[in-house]
Design a protein around this motif. Structure first.
Motif, short mmCIF file in Angstrom:
data_model
loop_
_atom_site.label_atom_id
_atom_site.label_comp_id
_atom_site.label_asym_id
_atom_site.label_seq_id
_atom_site.Cartn_x
_atom_site.Cartn_y
_atom_site.Cartn_z
N ASP A 628 -42.53 23.83 32.93
CA ASP A 628 -43.71 24.45 32.64
C ASP A 628 -45.00 23.77 32.54
OD1 ASP A 628 -43.04 23.36 30.41
OD2 ASP A 628 -43.11 25.12 29.18
N GLY A 630 -47.74 20.16 33.61
CA GLY A 630 -48.48 19.60 34.67
C GLY A 630 -48.43 18.13 34.99
N GLU A 686 -54.54 17.64 38.19
CA GLU A 686 -53.73 17.99 37.23
C GLU A 686 -52.96 19.21 38.05
OE1 GLU A 686 -54.80 19.09 33.36
OE2 GLU A 686 -53.05 19.87 32.72
N PRO A 688 -50.15 21.82 38.64
CA PRO A 688 -49.19 22.47 38.00
C PRO A 688 -47.63 22.43 38.45
CG PRO A 688 -50.77 23.80 38.66
CD PRO A 688 -51.01 22.41 39.30
N ARG A 690 -45.12 24.10 38.36
CA ARG A 690 -44.75 25.37 39.24
C ARG A 690 -45.25 25.33 40.76
NH1 ARG A 690 -48.95 27.23 36.24
NH2 ARG A 690 -50.79 27.96 37.54
N SER A 691 -46.27 24.56 41.17
CA SER A 691 -46.74 24.64 42.70
C SER A 691 -45.83 23.75 43.36
CB SER A 691 -48.10 24.41 42.54
OG SER A 691 -48.60 22.67 42.23
#
Ligand code: NOJ
Length: 729
Positions: A628, A630, A686, A688, A690-691
Motif C-alpha cells: 500500500d 509508494g 513517488e 504508487p 499499486r500502479s
C-alpha cells in the motif's frame, strides 16, 4: 480560461425524471431512431427520416447554418422534438490546427495538451458540434500504420496521461455560448495492433495484452470523465470489436461499471458482413446490439432491422430502452433540449484568435524533436549570409496541417520559408529550391531539379532541407510498407549532401521514418512532424535558437522496416540479446537478427537539446516498500551545457520475476524541468506501488511482492539504475 471539466457523471436527478418521461412517450421506431447516426450522404430523404424521429445523431456536417437547419428539423418538425447530437472528427484542432496528436504527445506536457484540446472544443462547439470523435487512445507500435499519427504513441503510461488531458480539455466547462462537448475515446479496442501495420487489419492479441497494454488508456479516459466511446473496426482473436461482448459488456459495463454511450465506428456493424461474422445486416444488428453497441454510425443495420428484431422477440425492448436512456441522458447533460441551436455569429469571435494561434505555436515548438546535432551545427548563427532552403516541403502551405485537419485552411499555414523570412535579417539571402515533388511517379518528378538545388547549396553557407511525407501519407487508410523518404527525396538529399556544405534536415511526417542514411551522413536532423499552422515559425525559432528544442519521442524510430514492431516495453525472451551466461549463448542463439541491430534508431523518450543534461546520484529512498506504499526514488539532474533548457526526466521500472513475464521496462513517471545553464536539481518520483501491477495467470490485476529495478534517465535506453523490493505482507 477555466480548465475545469464538465462532469457528465454527476447527473442531476431531474434528468432521470425527464429521460423516463420522454421514453414513456416514444414508439419503438423513435427509440431505434435515437440509436442511429447518419451523415449527409446516407440517403436523399434524410430530412424526412429526421422529421419522423428516426435519426438521433448526425456526423460530419459543415457550418453552424447547416447544423441549425438539421436541428430545426428534429426539434421543430419531429413529433417529440428530440434534438440531434452532432459529431465531428476534431483530432488536433478545429480551425486553429495544432501539431498532429503523436507530435502533441512529444511535448510530454499533458497540461499543454489539455489546453490545446480545450481550444479545439471552443472552436468546434460554436459551430454546433457536441461530440468530438477523439482522443484516439490506441497504443501504436507499428509506424507502418498510418493512424499512428492520431495517437500518443507506444506507451501505456504516457498514453493514459495524454488521454486524460485531452478528455478534460474537450469536455471543458464554460465553453462559449453555454455550449458543452462530449469526448469519444477511440477505437475500442486494440485497433493499433493491426497485423503488419495495415489499416483495418486483423488483430490477435492475448487477453493479458489487452488488459495490460491496450485497455488502460481507455480506462484512464473514462476516469477523466469521457462519457462516450467508439468501438473499433478490427476483430480481436476472431471477434470483431464492434460485436464483442467481452469488451463492451464484461469489461466496460461489468468490470469498469461505466455507463456511457457506445458508438460504433463508421459502418462497423455493416462490416460484420465482410468479417464473415454476420450473414446480413439483420444479423449484424442483432450481434452488434446484443454485444453492447448503443449507436450505429452509418451502418444500415439498426435503422432497418433493430425494431423488427424486437418484434421478432430476439431483442427485448427493455434492452433498447437501456441504450436509449444512455443517449437521452447524454443529450440532456449536453443541454441540447434547452439550447439546440448555436449562434452563427459566435464563430468569428472565438475561432482562430491570436490567443489560439499563440498556443498552436507553443505546442509546435515543444513538439519538435531534435534527433541529431553533430558539432552543434544548430542553432544556426544569425550572421549567415546565404541559406539554401531546399525540398518539396520548404514552402508548403498544406501538408503541415497533417491528417484530419478539421476546418484548417492552407492559407493559415506558415511554411518554413515564411518562418525563416520572419526571423532572418533582411540582408540574409534565402535561396529557395523545391528540388522535387514529395511523392509520385516519374511524371510527378518531371520538374525535379537537383541541379538547381545543388547550385543553391554550393553558394550557401548552409543547406536546410525540408523533407518528408505529405499529409495524405498518414492517418486513416494511409499505411505504408516502405518508411523511407517518399518519391525522389532521398536522391535530392544525397545530391545536396555531396556538395560538402553543412546540411540540416527538417523532417515533416505523420510517423517515424526509416532514415539510416540520413542519420549517418547528415549532421543535424529536426523531427518536426506535421506541426500545424504555426510549424514554419516554430521551425525557424528552433533552427535559429530563439527556442531550445525540448520534444521527446513517444514512439521508437526503427532502423529498418524489418525490425517493426520495435518498442522499448518488450519482453526479455529466454535468450535476450544483451544477456550473458545462458548455456547456448553465442551471438547467433540470442533473440537478434543476423543482419540488423536489435535496438531502434532512436529510442522512446529520446530527444536532444541545445544544452546538455547529466544525471547523477540516484537514490532509492524506499529500498523496501509495502503493497500500500509508494516507491520514492530521486536523482540529480544538472544542466551542464551553455544555455537554459528543458529536460524530460523519465522514471522506468522492471518487475524482475513475475507470475507471468513482465516487460523489460515500463515508464512510471516523467517530469519536464526547466534548468538554467549550470543549474542542478534533485528530481524525485513517488510511484504508487499499486500502479506496478499486471494481470496474472488468473487474469486478475495484482501487484507482486519481489525484486524490482528502477531507472531515472533521459530516455528508455539510458539512465541510472537502482533496486527496490516490494515486501511480502
Ligand atoms: C472512421 C474512423 O475510423 C473514425 O476514427 C472516425 O471518427 C469516423 N470514421 C468518423 O469520421
Amino acid at each position: 480560461m477555466s480548465s475545469v471539466s464538465f462532469d457528465f457523471n454527476a447527473l442531476a436527478p431531474e434528468i432521470e425524471v425527464r429521460v423516463e418521461a420522454l421514453l414513456a412517450q416514444m414508439t419503438l421506431e423513435e427509440k431505434v431512431g435515437q440509436l442511429f447516426q447518419a451523415n449527409l450522404r446516407w440517403r436523399d430523404d434524410l430530412d424526412d427520416w429526421i422529421r419522423q424521429g428516426h435519426v438521433g445523431s448526425l456526423l460530419s456536417l459543415n457550418g453552424a447554418e447547416q447544423i441549425n437547419r438539421f436541428q430545426r428539423l428534429a426539434v421543430e418538425e419531429s413529433r417529440l422534438g428530440i434534438p440531434l447530437i452532432i459529431g465531428f472528427d476534431v483530432i488536433h484542432g478545429f480551425r486553429t490546427i495544432f501539431p498532429i496528436p503523436v507530435a502533441e504527445a512529444c511535448t510530454w506536457d499533458p497540461a499543454l495538451v489539455e489546453q490545446a484540446a480545450r481550444v479545439a472544443a471552443v472552436e468546434a462547439c460554436v459551430e454546433g458540434i457536441d461530440w468530438i470523435f477523439a482522443p484516439m487512445v490506441d497504443i501504436a507500435r507499428d509506424p507502418r500504420w498510418g493512424r499512428i499519427a492520431e495517437g500518443a504513441g507506444e506507451d501505456v503510461f504516457l498514453g493514459s496521461a495524454m488521454a486524460q488531458a485531452r478528455v478534460r480539455g474537450f469536455q471543458s466547462a464554460n465553453l462559449p455560448g453555454g455550449r458543452r462537448i462530449v469526448a469519444c475515446p477511440k477505437h475500442y479496442a486494440a485497433y493499433g495492433a493491426a497485423e503488419a501495420g495495415k489499416d483495418y487489419n486483423t488483430v490477435d492479441v492475448s487477453e493479458r495484452s489487452l488488459r495490460d497494454t491496450y485497455l488502460p488508456p481507455f480506462k484512464a479516459a473514462f476516469d477523466a470523465g469521457a462519457a462516450t466511446v467508439m468501438s473499433a473496426f478490427n476483430e480481436i482473436a476472431g471477434v470483431p470489436a464492434s460485436a464483442n461482448a467481452f469488451l463492451l459488456k464484461t469489461i466496460l459495463r461489468e468490470t469498469w461499471n461505466w455507463d456511457g454511450v457506445v458508438l460504433s465506428d463508421f459502418d462497423a456493424l455493416g462490416e460484420l458482413l465482410h468479417h464473415g461474422f454476420a450473414a446480413d445486416h439483420r444479423e449484424a444488428a442483432l450481434r452488434g446490439f446484443l454485444a453492447g453497441v448503443d449507436m450505429d454510425m452509418m451502418g444500415n443495420a439498426y435503422p432497418f432491422h433493430l425494431a423488427n428484431l424486437v418484434r421478432e422477440g430476439l431483442v427485448e425492448e427493455a434492452q433498447i430502452d437501456g441504450a436509449v436512456r444512455r443517449v437521452l441522458r447524454l443529450k440532456f447533460a449536453l443541454g441540447l433540449f434547452e439550447q439546440p441551436y448555436t449562434d452563427p455569429a459566435l464563430a468569428a469571435q472565438v475561432q482562430f484568435t491570436e490567443e489560439h494561434r499563440a498556443l498552436a505555436l507553443e505546442v509546435a515548438q515543444k513538439s519538435m524533436v531534435l534527433l541529431k546535432n553533430e558539432g552543434n551545427l544548430l542553432p544556426l548563427g544569425a550572421g549567415l549570409k546565404t541559406i539554401a532552403l531546399i525540398g518539396p516541403l520548404a514552402d508548403d502551405h498544406h501538408n503541415p496541417l497533417g491528417c484530419w485537419h478539421g476546418r484548417g485552411r492552407d492559407a493559415d499555414v506558415e511554411s518554413v520559408l515564411d518562418g525563416l523570412r520572419a526571423v532572418l535579417p533582411e540582408e540574409t539571402i534565402l535561396l529557395h529550391v523545391p528540388g522535387c515533388a514529395i511523392e509520385g511517379d516519374a511524371a510527378a518528378h518531371a520538374d525535379a531539379d537537383f541541379d538547381a538545388a545543388v547550385s543553391a547549396a554550393l553558394v550557401a553557407d548552409v543547406a536546410v532541407l525540408v523533407l518528408g511525407e505529405a499529409e495524405m501519407q498518414s492517418g486513416e487508410a494511409h499505411s505504408r510498407a516502405h518508411l523511407d523518404l517518399p518519391g525522389r527525396q532521398q536522391e535530392l538529399l544525397e545530391a545536396v549532401a555531396a556538395t560538402g556544405k553543412p546540411v540540416v534536415v527538417v523532417l515533416m511526417a505523420g510517423r517515424p521514418l526509416v532514415i539510416p542514411w540520413m542519420v549517418e551522413h547528415v549532421p543535424a536532423i529536426l523531427m518536426a512532424w506535421h506541426g500545424g499552422i504555426r510549424s514554419g515559425q516554430a521551425i525557424a525559432d528552433i533552427l535559429f535558437g530563439a527556442v531550445n528544442p525540448s520534444g521527446r519521442l513517444v514512439v521508437s524510430f526503427p532502423r529498418s522496416e524489418g525490425q517493426i514492431p520495435v518498442y522499448y516495453g518488450r519482453k526479455s525472451t529466454g535468450r535476450p540479446a544483451d544477456s550473458e551466461g545462458v548455456i547456448q549463448f553465442d551471438r547467433r542463439h540470442r533473440s537478434v537478427y543476423l543482419d540488423e541491430a536489435s535496438t531502434p534508431q532512436f529510442p522512446f523518450g529520446y530527444g536532444l537539446s541545445y544544452t546538455d543534461f547529466s544525471y547523477s546520484d540516484l537514490q532509492v529512498e524506499t529500498p523496501e516498500v509495502t503493497l500500500d506504499g509508494g516507491v520514492v526514488v530521486s536523482a540529480e539532474v544538472a544542466n551542464t551545457g551553455g544555455c537554459a533548457g528543458v529536460e524530460t526526466v523519465q522514471c522506468y521500472v522492471r518487475d524482475l520475476v513475475g507470475n507471468v513475464t513482465r516487460p523489460v521496462k515500463e515508464l512510471k513517471g516523467f517530469q519536464r524541468i526547466a534548468l538554467e545553464a549550470g543549474e542542478r536539481r534533485r528530481v524525485r518520483f513517488e510511484i504508487p506501488v499499486r500502479s506496478l501491477g499486471f494481470h496474472n495467470l488468473e487474469m486478475r490485476y495484482i501487484v507482486e511482492p519481489g525484486d524490482f529495478r528502477v531507472w531515472i534517465g533521459p530516455n528508455a535506453a539510458e539512465g541510472l539504475q537502482g533496486e527496490f523490493v516490494i515486501k511480502t505482507p
